[in-house]
Scaffold this motif. Structure first.
Motif: not given
Length: 262
Positions: A33-43, A252-262
């Motif tokens: 997370v960078n200065p002044g950035e809001v990062v959402g952590l979902l799952g 992505w949360i449910t697993g129905a969508r493939p990972s961005m990193f595969e």
């Protein structure tokens, strides 16, 4: 010749693993997370969000990987060490003292003592604390009840604002730190959620880095600059909010969508 300006993350986790016996809760997680950035952590429940948050806050030590604050490797063996590194956690229960007033809650752990012999005896200068609290809240653009009002008399939204402001004043400064927010609007109505949402954005505008754990997709897409998604202990997405939508996030949360990193 052009030069590229790089931003050093306030908080960076590299290759984080977490094992509980034979169970692997986190698998090689990279997060920043960078200065002044809001990062959402979902799952979804059990995705590893709480475990990762506990590692950031110093409550748990990872099995593997490293944690860096402002580009320097740190060992976060306890919440007090995380606090010293400029990381503040705002829990769902807010950790406020209901019987004490707003100013006293805002100054817990950094009380202003009276001058002279009374200060040596531990007497608190309540007037000075109220004055400092009002100045700090004004800087954040926060409007609450009078500083002398007990927290137990506040609404849910006001209590949440006090808890956020208390942590924000501890990480603001020359080297802004990180606020970790765990479901900050879970028990709030629409208007109170909007108030908290506006405060989060104001804190980010002042350079504070914010990690937001929430199940509220509407809140995440409204307030976050970037969203990371965990699924079964692995990071499956890390994307600018403007480049995604609710359907993709749910996938992505449910697993129905493939990972961005595969």
């Amino acid at each position: 010749m052009e030069t590229t300006k790089t931003t050093v993350p306030v908080l960076e986790l590299c290759g984080i693993d977490m094992h509980y016996g034979y169970v692997q809760a986190l698998d090689s997680i990279d997060f920043h997370v960078n200065p002044g950035e809001v990062v959402g952590l979902l799952g979804d429940n059990g995705a590893g969000k709480s475990t990762l948050l506990k590692i950031m806050s110093g409550a748990h030590r990872p099995t593997g990987g490293k944690v860096q604050v402002h580009g320097r490797k740190v060992e976060l063996d306890s919440p007090s060490q995380a606090t010293a590194a400029g990381i503040q956690m705002v829990y769902q229960d807010l950790a406020l003292v209901d019987a004490l007033d707003i100013a006293t809650n805002l100054n817990i752990g950094r009380e202003i003592l009276r001058k002279g012999i009374f200060g040596l005896l531990g007497f608190v200068d309540h007037k000075a604390q109220r004055k400092r609290s009002e100045a700090e809240l004004d800087k954040l653009g926060v409007r609450t009840a009078a500083m002398t009002r007990p927290v137990e008399m506040l609404s849910g939204g006001q209590r949440q604002v006090v808890a956020l402001a208390r942590s924000a004043t501890r990480v603001a400064g020359d080297h802004n730190g990180v606020l970790l927010l765990d479901e900050p609007t879970a028990a709030l109505g629409y208007e109170q959620t909007q108030q908290v949402q506006a405060l989060i954005r104001r804190m980010a505008d002042q350079g504070i880095a914010i990690v937001l754990v929430t199940h509220n997709l509407q809140l995440a897409t409204a307030v976050c600059d970037r969203i990371a998604v965990l699924n079964r202990g692995r990071k499956v997405a890390d994307i600018a909010t403007e480049d995604t939508d609710n359907d993709a996030l749910v996938g992505w949360i449910t697993g129905a969508r493939p990972s961005m990193f595969e």
